[in-house]
Motif scaffolding. Structure first.
Motif, PDB file in Angstrom:
ATOM      1  N   GLY B 581      -0.761 -15.602  -4.277  1.00  0.00           N
ATOM      2  CA  GLY B 581      -1.363 -16.345  -3.631  1.00  0.00           C
ATOM      3  C   GLY B 581      -3.045 -16.404  -3.386  1.00  0.00           C
ATOM      4  O   GLY B 581      -3.474 -15.224  -3.904  1.00  0.00           O
ATOM      5  N   ALA B 582      -3.608 -17.397  -3.022  1.00  0.00           N
ATOM      6  CA  ALA B 582      -5.132 -17.360  -3.068  1.00  0.00           C
ATOM      7  C   ALA B 582      -5.762 -16.257  -2.223  1.00  0.00           C
ATOM      8  O   ALA B 582      -6.780 -15.627  -2.505  1.00  0.00           O
ATOM      9  N   ILE B 583      -4.939 -15.904  -1.313  1.00  0.00           N
ATOM     10  CA  ILE B 583      -5.606 -14.985  -0.146  1.00  0.00           C
ATOM     11  C   ILE B 583      -5.585 -13.635  -0.828  1.00  0.00           C
ATOM     12  O   ILE B 583      -6.572 -12.997  -0.592  1.00  0.00           O
ATOM     13  N   SER B 584      -4.359 -13.276  -1.544  1.00  0.00           N
ATOM     14  CA  SER B 584      -4.357 -11.953  -2.225  1.00  0.00           C
ATOM     15  C   SER B 584      -5.647 -11.832  -3.318  1.00  0.00           C
ATOM     16  O   SER B 584      -6.118 -11.020  -3.095  1.00  0.00           O
ATOM     17  N   ALA B 585      -5.847 -13.022  -4.028  1.00  0.00           N
ATOM     18  CA  ALA B 585      -6.749 -12.917  -4.869  1.00  0.00           C
ATOM     19  C   ALA B 585      -8.178 -12.709  -4.214  1.00  0.00           C
ATOM     20  O   ALA B 585      -8.964 -12.095  -4.927  1.00  0.00           O
ATOM     21  N   LEU B 586      -8.382 -13.239  -3.155  1.00  0.00           N
ATOM     22  CA  LEU B 586      -9.527 -13.247  -2.410  1.00  0.00           C
ATOM     23  C   LEU B 586      -9.715 -11.658  -2.140  1.00  0.00           C
ATOM     24  O   LEU B 586     -10.726 -11.195  -2.095  1.00  0.00           O
ATOM     25  N   ALA B 588      -8.388  -9.313  -3.400  1.00  0.00           N
ATOM     26  CA  ALA B 588      -8.702  -8.350  -4.389  1.00  0.00           C
ATOM     27  C   ALA B 588     -10.092  -8.507  -5.008  1.00  0.00           C
ATOM     28  O   ALA B 588     -10.802  -7.192  -5.305  1.00  0.00           O
ATOM     29  N   THR B 589     -10.835  -9.729  -4.612  1.00  0.00           N
ATOM     30  CA  THR B 589     -12.103  -9.642  -5.094  1.00  0.00           C
ATOM     31  C   THR B 589     -13.141  -8.856  -4.326  1.00  0.00           C
ATOM     32  O   THR B 589     -13.943  -8.407  -4.704  1.00  0.00           O
ATOM     33  N   LEU B 590     -12.592  -8.530  -3.038  1.00  0.00           N
ATOM     34  CA  LEU B 590     -13.172  -7.770  -2.022  1.00  0.00           C
ATOM     35  C   LEU B 590     -12.794  -6.550  -1.962  1.00  0.00           C
ATOM     36  O   LEU B 590     -13.283  -5.616  -1.333  1.00  0.00           O
ATOM     37  N   GLY B 591     -11.941  -6.376  -3.155  1.00  0.00           N
ATOM     38  CA  GLY B 591     -11.595  -4.809  -3.341  1.00  0.00           C
ATOM     39  C   GLY B 591     -10.359  -4.327  -2.518  1.00  0.00           C
ATOM     40  O   GLY B 591     -10.295  -3.084  -1.946  1.00  0.00           O
ATOM     41  N   LEU B 592      -9.599  -5.369  -1.652  1.00  0.00           N
ATOM     42  CA  LEU B 592      -8.659  -4.925  -0.748  1.00  0.00           C
ATOM     43  C   LEU B 592      -7.179  -5.025  -1.285  1.00  0.00           C
ATOM     44  O   LEU B 592      -7.100  -5.697  -2.053  1.00  0.00           O
ATOM     45  N   GLU B 593      -6.288  -4.218  -0.677  1.00  0.00           N
ATOM     46  CA  GLU B 593      -4.943  -4.351  -1.240  1.00  0.00           C
ATOM     47  C   GLU B 593      -4.524  -5.719  -0.751  1.00  0.00           C
ATOM     48  O   GLU B 593      -4.806  -6.251   0.339  1.00  0.00           O
ATOM     49  N   PRO B 594      -3.647  -6.411  -1.679  1.00  0.00           N
ATOM     50  CA  PRO B 594      -2.776  -7.565  -1.030  1.00  0.00           C
ATOM     51  C   PRO B 594      -2.017  -7.264  -0.093  1.00  0.00           C
ATOM     52  O   PRO B 594      -1.519  -6.249   0.241  1.00  0.00           O
ATOM     53  N   VAL B 595      -1.915  -8.324   1.030  1.00  0.00           N
ATOM     54  CA  VAL B 595      -1.013  -7.887   2.120  1.00  0.00           C
ATOM     55  C   VAL B 595       0.340  -8.822   1.967  1.00  0.00           C
ATOM     56  O   VAL B 595       0.447 -10.024   1.511  1.00  0.00           O
ATOM     57  N   SER B 596       1.253  -8.078   2.437  1.00  0.00           N
ATOM     58  CA  SER B 596       2.895  -8.649   2.330  1.00  0.00           C
ATOM     59  C   SER B 596       2.848  -9.465   3.711  1.00  0.00           C
ATOM     60  O   SER B 596       3.329  -8.808   4.633  1.00  0.00           O
ATOM     61  N   TRP B 597       2.381 -10.568   3.701  1.00  0.00           N
ATOM     62  CA  TRP B 597       2.073 -11.501   4.950  1.00  0.00           C
ATOM     63  C   TRP B 597       3.295 -11.655   5.769  1.00  0.00           C
ATOM     64  O   TRP B 597       3.269 -11.419   7.045  1.00  0.00           O
ATOM     65  N   PHE B 598       4.486 -11.618   5.322  1.00  0.00           N
ATOM     66  CA  PHE B 598       5.745 -11.876   5.976  1.00  0.00           C
ATOM     67  C   PHE B 598       6.360 -10.925   6.564  1.00  0.00           C
ATOM     68  O   PHE B 598       7.886 -11.112   6.883  1.00  0.00           O
ATOM     69  N   THR B 599       6.274  -9.682   6.124  1.00  0.00           N
ATOM     70  CA  THR B 599       6.935  -8.636   6.540  1.00  0.00           C
ATOM     71  C   THR B 599       6.655  -7.988   7.613  1.00  0.00           C
ATOM     72  O   THR B 599       7.474  -7.112   8.408  1.00  0.00           O
ATOM     73  N   ARG B 600       5.537  -8.115   8.315  1.00  0.00           N
ATOM     74  CA  ARG B 600       5.304  -7.590   9.654  1.00  0.00           C
ATOM     75  C   ARG B 600       5.039  -8.497  10.726  1.00  0.00           C
ATOM     76  O   ARG B 600       4.545  -9.776  10.213  1.00  0.00           O
ATOM     77  N   PHE B 601       5.339  -8.361  11.919  1.00  0.00           N
ATOM     78  CA  PHE B 601       5.277  -9.401  12.801  1.00  0.00           C
ATOM     79  C   PHE B 601       3.946 -10.128  13.100  1.00  0.00           C
ATOM     80  O   PHE B 601       3.629 -11.243  12.852  1.00  0.00           O
ATOM     81  N   SER B 602       2.809  -8.766  12.908  1.00  0.00           N
ATOM     82  CA  SER B 602       1.377  -9.497  13.172  1.00  0.00           C
ATOM     83  C   SER B 602       0.884 -10.304  12.368  1.00  0.00           C
ATOM     84  O   SER B 602       0.548 -11.257  12.529  1.00  0.00           O
ATOM     85  N   THR B 603       1.192  -9.928  11.189  1.00  0.00           N
ATOM     86  CA  THR B 603       0.580 -10.754   9.830  1.00  0.00           C
ATOM     87  C   THR B 603       1.369 -11.918   9.669  1.00  0.00           C
ATOM     88  O   THR B 603       0.834 -13.061   9.349  1.00  0.00           O
ATOM     89  N   SER B 604       2.557 -11.821  10.068  1.00  0.00           N
ATOM     90  CA  SER B 604       3.508 -13.225   9.856  1.00  0.00           C
ATOM     91  C   SER B 604       3.002 -14.237  10.988  1.00  0.00           C
ATOM     92  O   SER B 604       2.667 -15.272  10.548  1.00  0.00           O
TER      93      SER B 604
END
Ligand SMILES: Nc1ncnc2c1ncn2[C@@H]1O[C@H](COP(=O)(O)OP(=O)(O)OP(=O)(O)O)[C@@H](O)[C@H]1O
Ligand SMILES: [Mg+2]
Lengths: 355, 743
Positions: B581-586, B588-604
Motif C-alpha cells: 500500500g501507498a501508506i506503508s510506502a509513505l 517507509a520513506t519516513l523510516g517507520l514500520e509498515p502498519v498492519s491496518w486491519f489487525t487491530r481495532f484502533s487502526t482498522s
C-alpha cells in the motif's frame, strides 16, 4: 476625548481616486459634521478613520499618534454604520452589550450602561427583540446605542438619523447634543440633512469629489462660503446664481441688475457670478431681477416663487400666503446690496473683499 | 371553472388508464397460442459462455421443431431470489443453469424435478463428485454442465517441474522468494475459505459433522491446515500478506509469484506468462492430496414446468458429448461430460484437461444452506490468524462459536394475535387522535379545492406508498418472523429480545448489538466532527479574499465527493495494504514500520474513518462555503470596531450565523454516516473479527452471510430505524430553538 488629524490623505479604489488629499484637524471634544453630495467619499473617510480601510498616502493621527497601521480595535473609535450592521443573531440587548462583553466589563456596569443607552434611545421595550423584528429607525437607534455604550474617545457617525421620522429626528438631535455635552468625546458625523449639519456642528466640513472644500463654524460657512459649491450646498432652497458683469454700484446681466455694496467698486468690469440666497431676495412688483412665475411654494406665513429669468430660474421669498400670485405672471425680485456675494466666473472661488 | 377542469382531468386520466389496460390485454392475448411449445432457459452467463449457450439452443431448436427454446440472461446476484419467487407461481424458467450451492434448499422447496433417469441414460459420463454435488435426499436434481475448482498454476520459466507434494512445493517456494524484491514462491487468496478448503481436506479435515450435518470447524485437522498456511505466510514468508485476487494476478503476471492457486477463470487474467496448470500437491504431513472444493454448474429443470419432457430433453442435450465439445471450445468451460475429452480439440487442451483432472479428486461443495453460514466465520478466522492476531486453535474456536450462534435453533413460534391486536389498537388510537385534533379555523378556505388537491397528490402518494411504505412495512413485519429452511415462522418479539439482551454474546464482544451500537456511535461522531471541522476550515481558507485560484481549489476539493464512494473505498483499501500500500510506502520513506491496518481495532477503525472523512468533508465544505458567503461583510467590520479579535469574530459572528445552514447538514451527515455501509464493508470488512462492523453492515451479514436470517436482519434494521427516528426527533427540537435570521 482625542483629537483627530488627517494629513494629505489619499485613497483610491483601483484607478478610482475617492479621497484626494484631505487635510483636516479635528480638536478634542469637537462635534465635526461632514457634508457633501452622495458619493463624494464621506463614508470612505470615516472608514479610513476607523481603520477599516488603509490610506494610500498621508497620515491618520488620533490623539497625536499615527494610526495608519493600527487595527480598528486599537483605535478606540465607535462607529455607527450607514447600513447599521447589527448582529442578526443577537437581541438588541446583546447587540448593545457585545463590545462590553468582549472587554469583560463587570456585569453591573455593563447592565447599567446598556440600560442607560436603551433609555436614552427609547429602546427599553425592544431589548429582547432581534434586529429582524425592528423598523429601520429602531435599527438605527440600536446602531447608535451600540457605539454609545462603549464610550469611545472618537465617535464616527455615518448618517445615523437618516431613517428616523421628523419628530424623532428632532428629539435624537437633542439627545446627541446632550450626549456630546456630557461625554465630551470627539464626534465626527456625516449627514445630508442641512438642519442637522447647522445645529449639531461645532464645525462643519464640506466635501466635494473627494476634496475638502471648506471647513469652519456653520454660520461662517453659511455667510462666507469659500466657493460657489459651498454656497450652493448649504442652505435650502439653494442659493441663486446669476452670471453677469460688475458695473457701477451694481452687478448686471441679461435681464437683471442687483445693487452691490460699495466694497465691490474695485471690481468694475469683471465677469462674475452673483449669489443671492432666496431668503434675502424679496418678491416685489419692481426689483432688479425680472421674470415670469414658474412655480410657487406656499409655506403658510411665507413662501418661495420660482421666476424664470433670462439667466435661469431664480427663487425669491414672499411674505404671507401669496394669494395674489399666479403662475405665468411677470414679477420682479430685489435684495439688499449687502446680501449679494460674488464668485469668480472662471474659478468659482468667492471674491474676497476688504470689509 | 376549476371544478369542471378537475372533473375533466379525472375523466381523461380514466380514459388513458382504460386504453392502456386494453392495449396491455390485447398484447397478452396476441402472445397466447404459440404453434411451438416454448422452453424458457434462465442463465447468468456472459461473453463466450453465453455465445456457446445460444448456439446450442439454436441447434436444439433446429433438431426439435416442436419446441422453441429461448434464453434469458439474469444478473447473478438477483438470480436465486427471482427463481424462488417465480417457480412456485409457474412463471419461472423451464430449464435453468446454476451452481449446486442451493440445490438442497430448492429440492426441499419443491422447485426442482429429479433427474436420476436422465443421468442414467449417460452412464459413466459424469464424475461421481459432480453427481454427488447435485444430490439431495437420495435423488439427483440436475445434470452437471461444467466443473469449477482451483488448481495449481505454475510459472514455467521459474518452476520447470511442478511440485508433487507440499515439501517440494515449500522448498521450491522458499528458493523463489525474495521479499526485498517483492518476489514470492506462492500466492493465493489465503484469506478466503474457498481457497483454503483444499488444505483442510489435504490435512484430512471435514467441514460437517454427520449425521446431524452440522458445520464443525474447530477440529485438529482444521488447526493443522491453518497452521500450515499461517507458517507459509508468517514464518517462511513465501506468500504475500493480505493477498487479494487482484494482487495475486498482478504478482503472477509480473513473474513475482511463481506458483498460484486459482480457478479456471484466472487463465483469462494471465498476460505474457508461460504457465502450466497441475493438480494441487499431496500434503506431505498426511500423504493425502489437497482436494479443492468443487462447484458444479448444472442444468436444472423446474418442478412447475409445463414442458417437462422438452425441458429434460434440452438439459440432456446441453450435457451431451457434442454440445459439451462446443461449450468447451467456444465457452472455454471445463465440461463435466467425460466423452467430450475424446475430441482432440478438447482433450488436447492442457488447461481444460488439467482442471478436469483436478475435478476428479475435488470435494463437492455442500449443497445445503448450512454451507452458506460457513464462509464468514471461517474468513474471519483466516484473517485473524494470517494477520498474526490469533493462534489457529483460538481462531477456529471463535469461528465455531459464531457458527453455533448463527445456527441457533429457531425460537418457539408465537401467536401473532397479541401483536396484531396491539397494532390495530395503535392505528385506531392514532386515527382517533387525528380526528379529534382541533381543525384550523381557516381550514375550509385552505381546502376548498379538495378534488384538485387529491388529483395532484395522488401520483406522488401512490409512488411513495409503493416504493417506501410497503417495503418498509414488509421490512418491519419481517422482524417478527424467523426465516429458516425457506420458511417464515412468526416468533413475536423474540428477534428483538435476542438482539437487545445480546443472548449469544457478551455485550463486550463484537457480535453483540450493544458493542456494534457503540462502535456505530463512535464512528458517526468521529466522522461528523472531522467532516465539519475540516470542511469548515477549508471553507474559511477559500473565503480569504487574498487567495488566488480559488475556483481551482474549490473544484479539486470537491473531487472526492464526485467519485463514487465504493471506488474511493477500494482505492483506500489498496493504499492500506501492509506490504504494497501507498501508506506503508509513505511510512517507509519516513523510516517507520509498515502498519498492519486491519489487525487491530484502533487502526482498522482509523482506516475507515480516514476513508470516510476523505469522502465526507467536501459536502460540509460546500455547505459552509455557501453559508459563509451569505454573512454580510459589514458585520465583521462592526465587530472589529467593537474590539473583536479574529477568534472572537469567528466565535460570535461566523459560528452562530453558520448554525442554521450547518445544523441540517450535520443531522443529514450523521444519518448518512450512521448507515455508511460501503466504507465499512469494503475498507475494513469488519476486521478485526467483526469489531469495526456497524449496525447496517451487521444487518447485512445476518441477512446474506449468516444462514439467511432475514427476520433477525429485519429486526436489526428496525432498531436502526427507531434509533435514527429518535435522533431526528431530538435534533429537530434543537434546530427549532430560536435561530438567527439574516437581517
Ligand atoms: N470598496 C469599494 N470599492 C470600489 N469603490 C468604492 C468602494 N467603496 C466606495 N467606493 C466608491 O467610492 C465612492 C465614495 O463612496 P462613499 O461610500 O465614501 O460615498 P459617500 O460620500 O459616503 O456617499 P453617500 O452619501 O451616498 O453615502 C463612491 O463612488 C463609491 O462607488
Ligand atoms: Mg456614505
Amino acid at each position: 476625548m482625542a483629537d483627530v488629524t488627517l494629513r494629505g490623505v489619499h485613497k483610491a479604489f483601483g484607478d478610482n481616486p475617492i479621497v484626494r488629499g484631505v487635510d483636516l484637524e479635528i480638536g478634542s471634544g469637537e462635534f465635526m459634521v461632514l457634508v457633501g453630495p452622495s458619493g463624494c467619499g464621506k463614508t470612505t473617510l470615516l472608514r479610513l478613520l476607523a481603520g477599516l480601510e488603509q490610506c494610500d498616502q498621508g497620515e491618520v493621527l488620533i490623539d497625536g499618534k499615527v494610526m495608519n497601521d493600527a487595527a480598528p480595535r486599537e483605535r478606540n473609535v465607535g462607529m455607527v454604520f450607514q447600513s447599521y450592521a447589527l448582529y442578526p443573531h443577537m437581541t438588541v440587548r446583546e447587540n448593545l452589550a457585545f463590545a462590553l462583553e468582549l472587554r469583560k466589563t463587570p456585569k453591573a456596569e455593563l447592565d447599567a450602561r446598556v440600560n442607560e443607552a436603551a433609555q436614552m434611545l427609547e429602546l427599553e421595550k425592544l431589548l429582547e427583540r432581534r434586529p429582524k423584528q425592528l423598523s429601520g429607525g429602531q435599527r438605527q437607534r440600536v446602531a447608535i446605542g451600540r457605539a454609545i455604550v462603549r464610550r469611545p474617545s472618537v465617535f464616527l457617525f455615518d448618517e445615523p438619523l437618516s431613517n428616523l421620522d421628523a419628530a424623532l429626528r428632532v428629539q435624537m438631535r437633542g439627545e446627541l447634543m446632550r450626549l456630546h455635552a456630557r461625554l465630551q468625546s470627539t464626534m465626527i458625523y456625516v449627514t445630508h440633512d442641512q438642519v442637522e449639519a447647522m445645529t449639531l456642528a461645532t464645525r462643519l466640513a464640506v466635501f466635494n469629489l473627494g476634496k475638502l472644500q471648506q471647513v469652519g463654524k456653520p454660520l461662517d460657512l453659511y455667510a462666507r462660503p469659500a466657493n460657489k459649491f459651498v454656497a450652493g450646498f448649504l442652505g435650502s432652497p439653494g442659493m441663486n446664481f446669476l452670471r453677469g458683469r460688475v458695473g457701477k454700484g451694481a452687478v448686471a446681466g441679461d435681464g437683471f441688475s442687483l445693487a452691490l455694496s460699495p466694497r465691490y467698486t474695485a471690481l468694475e468690469g469683471r465677469e462674475v457670478i452673483a449669489g443671492v440666497r432666496p431668503q434675502a431676495l424679496t418678491l416685489s412688483a419692481q426689483g432688479g431681477v425680472r421674470g415670469e412665475i414658474e412655480a410657487i411654494e406656499r409655506l403658510g406665513t411665507e413662501g418661495y416663487a420660482y421666476l424664470r429669468t433670462k439667466v435661469g430660474t431664480v427663487v425669491a421669498r414672499f411674505e404671507g400666503g401669496g394669494a395674489e400670485l399666479k403662475v405665468g405672471d411677470a414679477w420682479g425680485a430685489a435684495c439688499e446690496a449687502a446680501s449679494v456675494l460674488l464668485f469668480d466666473a472662471a474659478s468659482e472661488e468667492a471674491i474676497a473683499v476688504q470689509p | 371553472m376549476t371544478r369542471v377542469g378537475g372533473v375533466a382531468a379525472v375523466k381523461r386520466a380514466i380514459a388513458i388508464v382504460t386504453l392502456a389496460c386494453a392495449l396491455f390485454a390485447s398484447g397478452v392475448r396476441a402472445e397466447a397460442p404459440p404453434e411451438k411449445t416454448r422452453i424458457l432457459v434462465w442463465h447468468a452467463y456472459r461473453a463466450a459462455e453465453e455465445t456457446a449457450l445460444l448456439m446450442l439452443i439454436d441447434q436444439f431448436n433446429a433438431a426439435h421443431p416442436e419446441y422453441r427454446a429461448e434464453a434469458l440472461a439474469l444478473p447473478y446476484d438477483v438470480y436465486p431470489s427471482k427463481l424462488s419467487a417465480a417457480i412456485p407461481t409457474g412463471h419461472g424458467p423451464d430449464v435453468f443453469i446454476f451452481a449446486q450451492e442451493r440445490v438442497s434448499a430448492w429440492a426441499r422447496d419443491g422447485l426442482l424435478s429429479p433427474m436420476d433417469a436422465d443421468a442414467a441414460m449417460m452412464p459413466g459420463e459424469f464424475p461421481e463428485a459432480a453427481l454427488d454435488a447435485l444430490r439431495s435426499k437420495g435423488a439427483l436434481w440436475g445434470l452437471p454442465l461444467s466443473l469449477k475448482s482451483v488448481a495449481l498454476y505454475v510459472n514455467k520459466s521459474l518452476v520447470p517441474v511442478a511440485p508433487v507434494n507440499t515439501d517440494e512445493m515449500v522448498a521450491l517456494a522458499q528458493k523463489l522468494t525474495d521479499p526485498a524484491q517483492g518476489r514470492f514462491g506462492l500466492a493465493w487468496e489465503a484469506g478466503d475459505f474457498y481457497h483454503h478448503a483444499s488444505w483442510l481436506s489435504g490435512f484430512g479435515g471435514k467441514l460437517f459433522k454427520e449425521p446431524e450435518h452440522r458445520p464443525v470447524v474447530d477440529t485438529p485437522e482444521g488447526v493443522a491446515a491453518l497452521t500450515f498456511v499461517r507458517d507459509l505466510m508468517r514464518k517462511k514468508h513465501v506468500m504475500p500478506e493480505e493477498p487479494s485476487a487482484q494482487l495475486v494476478a498482478t504478482l503472477f503476471n509480473a513473474n513475482r509469484a511463481a506458483m498460484v492457486i486459482n480457478g479456471p477463470w484466472f487463465a483469462g487474467e494471465i498476460h505474457g506468462v508461460d504457465y502450466e496448470v497441475v493438480s494441487l500437491p499431496i500434503v506431505s504431513a498426511t500423504g493425502l492430496p489437497a482436494r479443492p472444493l468443487l462447484t458444479v454448474e448444472a442444468a436444472l429443470v423446474s418442478a412447475t414446468s409445463e414442458v417437462k419432457d422438452g425441458a429434460r430433453a434440452l438439459a440432456r442435450f446441453l450435457v451431451s458429448k457434442d454440445a459439451s465439445i462446443l461449450r468447451a471450445k467456444i465457452g472455454r468451460q471445463v465440461v463435466a461430460t467425460r466423452s467430450a475429452y475424446d475430441d482432440p480439440g478438447v482433450g488436447g487442451d492442457t488447461l481444460l484437461r488439467a482442471f478436469r483432472k483436478q475435478a476428479e479428486s475435488a470435494v463437492p461443495m455442500d449443497n445445503t444452506p448450512a454451507m452458506l453460514t460457513v464462509w464468514e466465520p471461517y474468513k474471519r478466522a483466516l484473517t485473524a490468524v494470517l494477520s498474526g492476531l490469533l493462534e489457529p486453535d483460538e481462531a477456529l474456536a471463535q469461528a465455531q462459536r459464531r457458527l453455533n450462534a448463527i445456527a441457533k435453533p429457531m425460537p418457539p413460534p408465537a401467536s401473532p394475535w397479541p401483536l396484531l391486536l396491539l397494532a390495530a389498537g395503535g392505528i385506531l388510537a392514532l386515527s382517533i387522535w387525528i380526528r379529534r385534533r382541533p381543525v384550523r379555523p381557516d381550514a375550509p378556505a385552505l381546502y376548498h379545492d379538495v378534488r384538485r388537491a387529491i388529483a395532484y397528490c395522488t401520483p406522488a402518494a401512490a409512488s411513495i406508498l409503493v416504493l417506501v411504505f410497503i417495503p418498509f412495512a414488509i421490512g418491519v413485519g419481517l422482524a417478527f418472523f424467523h426465516h429458516g429452511e425457506g420458511r417464515y415462522t412468526f416468533v413475536g418479539l423474540s428477534n428483538f429480545v435476542d438482539i437487545l439482551t445480546s443472548r449469544d454474546y457478551r455485550i463486550t464482544e463484537p457480535m453483540s448489538f450493544w458493542f456494534t451500537l457503540a462502535v456505530t456511535l463512535a464512528w458517526t461522531v468521529a466522522n461528523v466532527v472531522l467532516h465539519v471541522s475540516i470542511g469548515l476550515f477549508l471553507a474559511l481558507l477559500l473565503r480569504d479574499p487574498l487567495l488566488k485560484f480559488k475556483g481551482v481549489y474549490r473544484v479539486l476539493l470537491i473531487v472526492p465527493w464526485a467519485v463514487p464512494n465504493y471506488i474511493t473505498a477500494l482505492v483506500w483499501k489498496g493504499m492500506f495494504h501492509r506490504q504494497f500500500g501507498a501508506i506503508s510506502a509513505l511510512l517507509a520513506t519516513l523510516g517507520l514500520e509498515p502498519v498492519s491496518w486491519f489487525t487491530r481495532f484502533s487502526t482498522s477503525f482509523a482506516a475507515n474513518v480516514v476513508t470516510n472523512t476523505w469522502l465526507g468533508f467536501p459536502f460540509m465544505m460546500v455547505v459552509s462555503l455557501g453559508a459563509l458567503q451569505s454573512i454580510p461583510q459589514d458585520l465583521y467590520e462592526a465587530a472589529e470596531v467593537d474590539g473583536a479579535s479574529k477568534w472572537a469574530q469567528f466565535r460570535h459572528i461566523t459560528l452562530p450565523l453558520l448554525r442554521p445552514a450547518l445544523l441540517p447538514a450535520v443531522i443529514l451527515g450523521s444519518v448518512w454516516t450512521f448507515n455508511m455501509f460501503n466504507i465499512i464493508y469494503l475498507v475494513s470488512g469488519g476486521e478485526p473479527g467483526g469489531a469495526t462492523d456497524i449496525l447496517v453492515s451487521e444487518a447485512y451479514r445476518w441477512a446474506f452471510q449468516r444462514n439467511e436470517q432475514f427476520g433477525f436482519a429485519a429486526a436489526y434494521s428496525t432498531l436502526i430505524f427507531l434509533f435514527l427516528l429518535g435522533w431526528s426527533a431530538l435534533t429537530r427540537r434543537v434546530a427549532r430553538e430560536p435561530s438567527p435570521e439574516a437581517a
